[in-house]
Write a protein that holds these residues in place. Structure first.
Motif, short mmCIF file in Angstrom:
data_model
loop_
_atom_site.label_atom_id
_atom_site.label_comp_id
_atom_site.label_asym_id
_atom_site.label_seq_id
_atom_site.Cartn_x
_atom_site.Cartn_y
_atom_site.Cartn_z
N SER A 139 0.83 -1.20 0.00
CA SER A 139 0.00 0.00 0.00
C SER A 139 0.87 1.25 0.00
O SER A 139 2.09 1.19 0.14
N HIS A 148 -5.97 -2.58 5.09
CA HIS A 148 -5.91 -1.73 3.90
C HIS A 148 -5.65 -2.63 2.69
O HIS A 148 -4.52 -2.86 2.29
N PRO A 151 -7.77 -4.15 -1.17
CA PRO A 151 -8.83 -3.78 -2.10
C PRO A 151 -10.00 -4.73 -2.18
O PRO A 151 -10.76 -4.69 -3.14
N HIS A 161 -12.16 -4.97 5.33
CA HIS A 161 -11.18 -4.48 4.38
C HIS A 161 -11.54 -3.06 3.95
O HIS A 161 -12.73 -2.71 3.88
N SER A 162 -10.53 -2.28 3.63
CA SER A 162 -10.81 -0.91 3.19
C SER A 162 -11.60 -0.91 1.89
O SER A 162 -12.36 0.03 1.62
N GLY A 163 -11.44 -1.95 1.08
CA GLY A 163 -12.24 -2.05 -0.14
C GLY A 163 -13.72 -2.15 0.15
O GLY A 163 -14.55 -1.61 -0.58
N ASP A 172 -14.92 1.35 1.20
CA ASP A 172 -15.05 2.23 0.04
C ASP A 172 -16.26 1.84 -0.81
O ASP A 172 -16.98 2.71 -1.31
N SER A 183 -14.89 -1.18 -12.05
CA SER A 183 -13.63 -0.79 -11.45
C SER A 183 -13.13 -1.84 -10.47
O SER A 183 -11.94 -2.17 -10.43
N TYR A 184 -14.08 -2.40 -9.69
CA TYR A 184 -13.69 -3.42 -8.71
C TYR A 184 -13.25 -4.72 -9.39
O TYR A 184 -12.18 -5.26 -9.10
N GLY A 211 -9.56 -3.77 -9.66
CA GLY A 211 -9.16 -4.19 -8.32
C GLY A 211 -9.57 -3.29 -7.18
O GLY A 211 -9.27 -3.59 -6.03
N TYR A 212 -10.29 -2.20 -7.48
CA TYR A 212 -10.73 -1.34 -6.37
C TYR A 212 -12.03 -0.65 -6.75
O TYR A 212 -12.17 -0.18 -7.87
N ARG A 233 -13.52 2.13 -6.74
CA ARG A 233 -13.63 3.59 -6.82
C ARG A 233 -13.39 3.99 -8.26
O ARG A 233 -12.26 4.05 -8.73
#
Length: 278
Positions: free
Chosen positions: A24, A126, A128, A148-150, A153, A207-208, A212-213, A215
């Protein structure tokens, strides 16, 4: 007094966070002080309120809360932070927000003795992935609930889809802050005319799954009229997910093998029920 039973789960949580951090970006807060105290200070700032005309109520922004219950929730959130003692790879600002929602879960589950939660930790990774889980340590009878931060988000991005779909409008007559039509038929009719929410959802999922994320939009400014609705939808979604994972831990000794349907479905339904009631 320090709960020695938490040592194993706390060390494993910090190991997972350190491993995730290797891939990260920088963690600006990691070398700037005690993460626990920083989280407590963020919590106090985030939950500050002003008195309402009704002495039994307090106000935070456009929302009202019963004073007694809100004071209890804030105090319990601080207890959670000090119980966890978040490590250097925990974002103290966001951890404070999650501790506040976890406090809501711990003080509202009616069918368990609250003392059980002294063996629960809370943390984020942290990474995705749109995922959350409860890690149960049988040897010490402790549990760590991890998001997870993913996932965090994705909650926010998905909430913006919903809010855009109901199209809230600012109210100036003093009866409310915003007003929106949540009737499903009205929403369907609006979506036939305006595809923007559908496009937002598709781009978020694209996008995910492909990048991979979750956003798809960077540096996006949220419209003022969206704020009050997002301020309810996002925290309640986070609370629901936390309560779901708490539910898995609370039923760890339940035998689902004889469930009439798939046992794994029964486990998930049980956790969903806990989240919905909590």
């Amino acid at each position: 007094m320090e709960n020695q039973d938490l040592t194993e789960s706390r060390n494993h949580l910090r190991f997972l966070q350190e491993e995730a951090a290797k891939d990260s970006g920088g963690f600006d807060w990691a070398s700037s002080g005690d993460t626990t105290e920083m989280s407590v200070q963020y919590l106090r700032k985030q939950t500050s309120y002003v008195p309402d005309r009704d002495p039994e109520l307090v106000r935070r922004g456009c929302y009202k809360y019963p004073r007694k219950e809100e004071d209890q929730r804030i105090l319990h959130a601080e207890e959670i932070i000090r119980r966890v003692r978040p490590g250097p790879f925990e974002d103290p600002n966001y951890f404070a927000l999650l501790a506040y929602q976890a406090a809501s879960v711990e003080i509202t589950i009616p069918w368990v003795n609250r003392s059980i939660f002294k063996n629960y930790l809370l943390g984020t990774l942290h990474a995705p992935f749109v995922n959350a889980f409860a890690k149960i340590y049988q040897s010490s009878d402790t549990t760590t609930v991890i998001l997870h931060s993913g996932m965090i988000d994705f909650i926010y991005q998905a909430a913006k889809v919903v809010v855009e779909a109901i199209n809230p409008q600012l109210v100036t007559d003093g009866t409310a802050t915003v007003r929106a039509d949540t009737d499903l038929e009205a929403i369907k009719k609006m979506l036939r005319k305006n595809s923007a929410p559908s496009v937002r959802l598709c781009k978020t999922l694209e996008s995910y799954f492909y990048k991979g994320y979750p956003r798809a939009f960077a540096e996006e400014k949220v419209r003022n009229e969206y704020g009050p609705v997002l301020g309810v939808l996002v925290p309640l979604s986070e609370r629901w997910i936390l309560a779901h994972e708490y539910g898995h831990a609370l039923t760890k000794n339940v035998d689902f093998s004889n469930a009439s349907n798939n046992p794994s479905w029964a486990k998930e339904f049980s956790a969903d029920t806990n989240a919905t009631i909590s």
